[in-house]
Write an enzyme that holds these catalytic residues in place. Structure first.
Site, PDB file in Angstrom:
ATOM      1  N   GLY A  22     -29.389   4.712 104.873  1.00 33.24           N
ATOM      2  CA  GLY A  22     -29.633   4.114 103.560  1.00 33.24           C
ATOM      3  C   GLY A  22     -30.332   2.774 103.690  1.00 33.24           C
ATOM      4  N   ASN A  23     -30.371   2.029 102.616  1.00 33.12           N
ATOM      5  CA  ASN A  23     -30.956   0.684 102.661  1.00 33.12           C
ATOM      6  C   ASN A  23     -30.218  -0.224 101.685  1.00 33.12           C
ATOM      7  OD1 ASN A  23     -32.409   0.730  99.981  1.00 33.12           O
ATOM      8  ND2 ASN A  23     -33.377   2.485 100.964  1.00 33.12           N
ATOM      9  N   SER A  24     -30.577  -1.510 101.679  1.00 31.41           N
ATOM     10  CA  SER A  24     -29.775  -2.490 100.908  1.00 31.41           C
ATOM     11  C   SER A  24     -30.185  -2.660  99.451  1.00 31.41           C
ATOM     12  CB  SER A  24     -29.826  -3.878 101.560  1.00 31.41           C
ATOM     13  OG  SER A  24     -30.370  -3.860 102.816  1.00 31.41           O
ATOM     14  N   ALA A  60     -36.354   1.852  96.467  1.00 28.18           N
ATOM     15  CA  ALA A  60     -36.570   1.596  97.896  1.00 28.18           C
ATOM     16  C   ALA A  60     -36.382   2.939  98.594  1.00 28.18           C
ATOM     17  CB  ALA A  60     -35.572   0.574  98.412  1.00 28.18           C
TER      18      ALA A  60
END
Ligand code: CTP
Length: 409
Positions: A211-213, A278
């Protein structure tokens, strides 16, 4: 710190407004609660006084020496009315001044935002809809009620949006009162906006993912304000850390592949596409069963590798199939040593992707992800970039202003 007059109408949703008082006070605003007589049937004066820290009056004659009915309106930076009942909307539309709240609204030059809440039948009644149109024509922002479960067993439009959403709306208007004009005039009415937001998740196995932030806050701020400006909004939602605001259709997605499929379906009929999501640029081939670790104490320090395959560049794909008159907005999260290099990267990415507007932000050392504040530059195909330093809602206002002007051209 701003002065907010919070008018409360006599509807069951008055209880939700306690959280609005708290939310605004926590942001440092001076909040004066002005309930109608009927509102006090639902939530009593001591509650409003305790939460706001100020005396609470309902009548023009409650504190005659202070000339409250004029003074409050003069001091206000914003008048927010929630819940606005059908009767209260009618009284405001008729220009009545039969209690402290309506006189305050008559006396103020500050932006006025009203959030109606009532049974669907009352909301859809022609008299109520005429009153809403009258208020909007006069520059008052009328937030559409949320769709969902009402007080009784019925469902439909008429719910008061959640307190956090009303606090965000107040914050947006206080930060840039000009957006109240855009919201009241519904300058994006008749336009269909598709906004992608959040962070994709790429499955590694049935329980793990890459995943990402991204929290999704930026995309949600754009989607929510676009709805408040009258647009028909579809939110393509990857993983979000904040609740989805009311007033939009939601298409949930998980991976970049899902995102690509959703955008293939949604983007061709949009007037504007905003790619705030994102998306992962690389994804693993997901294992069908849970990947097990190596057994034994001597396995500590073993390595494992995960082959990753590049995903489709969804934004570039949308731009490769242009639709006349459609506006496409991309985002770029960059880490650059200085501003000049940041802008160079942005201009190169804008032409590489082929979008109409690129919103570039500097994410060096986690400056932006998950935070309410941001520093973005809006780069168009032609003309100088426009920098916005402030809240994500201020950035959203600027982005929507650019979209509005690009659509008009
Ligand atoms: N994006 C996309 N599909 C992807 C990756 C990104 O549509 N697979 C979109 C994002 O939503 C964003 C824009 O492309 O609007 C820019 O994303 P970014 O990751 O900054 O750009 P990249 O093209 O991936 O470039 P870089 O290699 O610099 O990360």
């Amino acid at each position: 710190m701003s002065v907010v007059v919070l008018g409360v109408g006599g509807g069951i949703a008055a209880y939700k407004v306690c959280h609005v008082v708290r939310g605004l006070a926590e942001q440092g605003h001076e909040v004066h609660v002005v309930p109608t007589r009927a509102a006090l049937e639902f939530v009593g004066r001591p509650t409003w006084e305790a939460l706001s820290g100020h005396p609470v009056h309902t009548e023009v004659f409650d504190d005659v020496p202070s000339v409250e009915h004029v003074r409050l309106g003069e001091r206000a930076d914003l008048v927010l009315v929630a819940p606005a009942t059908a009767d209260l909307l009618a009284r405001i539309a008729a220009g009545r001044g039969d209690d402290l709240l309506t006189t305050t609204i008559l006396a103020t030059t500050a932006p006025v935002v009203v959030a109606p809440a009532m049974h669907t039948a009352m909301w859809l009644n022609a008299a109520t809809q005429d009153n809403v149109a009258t208020l909007r024509r006069r520059g008052i922002v009328v937030k559409d009620p949320a769709d969902g479960r009402l007080t009784g067993p019925d469902n439909g439009p008429g719910r008061l949006p959640e307190a956090a959403e009303l606090v965000d709306l107040a914050r947006t208007v206080l930060a840039d009162p000009s957006c109240a004009t855009a919201m009241a005039s519904r300058d994006l009415a008749g336009r269909r906006l598709v906004v992608s937001a959040g962070g994709t998740r790429e499955a590694i196995d049935p329980v793990r993912y890459l995943g990402n932030s991204s929290s999704g806050r930026m995309g949600l701020a754009i989607a929510s304000q676009a709805a408040d400006r009258g647009a028909d909004v579809t939110l393509v939602a990857a993983h979000l850390e904040v609740p989805v605001p009311s007033g939009m259709r939601v298409v949930p997605v998980t991976s970049t592949e899902d995102l690509a499929a959703a955008m293939d379906a949604e983007a061709p009929t949009a007037d504007a596409v905003v790619m705030a999501v994102a998306a992962a640029d690389f994804a693993p081939e997901p294992a069908g069963t849970k990947i097990k670790k190596h057994e034994g104490t001597d396995a500590v320090g073993d390595t494992m590798s995960l082959p990753l395959t590049q995903t489709p560049d969804v934004l570039a794909r949308i731009c490769a199939h242009p639709v006349p008159g459609r506006v496409v907005v991309g985002f770029a999260a960059e880490t650059a040593p200085d501003r000049a290099e940041l802008l160079d990267l942005a201009v190169a990415k804008l032409s590489r992707k082929g979008c109409d507007l690129l919103v570039v932000n500097d994410v060096s050392a986690g400056k932006v992800f998950g935070r309410a504040d941001t520093d973005v530059t809006l780069v168009r195909q032609q003309g100088p970039g426009r920098r916005v330093i402030g809240s994500k809602s201020q950035a959203a206002t600027a982005i929507l202003d650019e979209i509005h002007s690009l659509l008009a051209n």
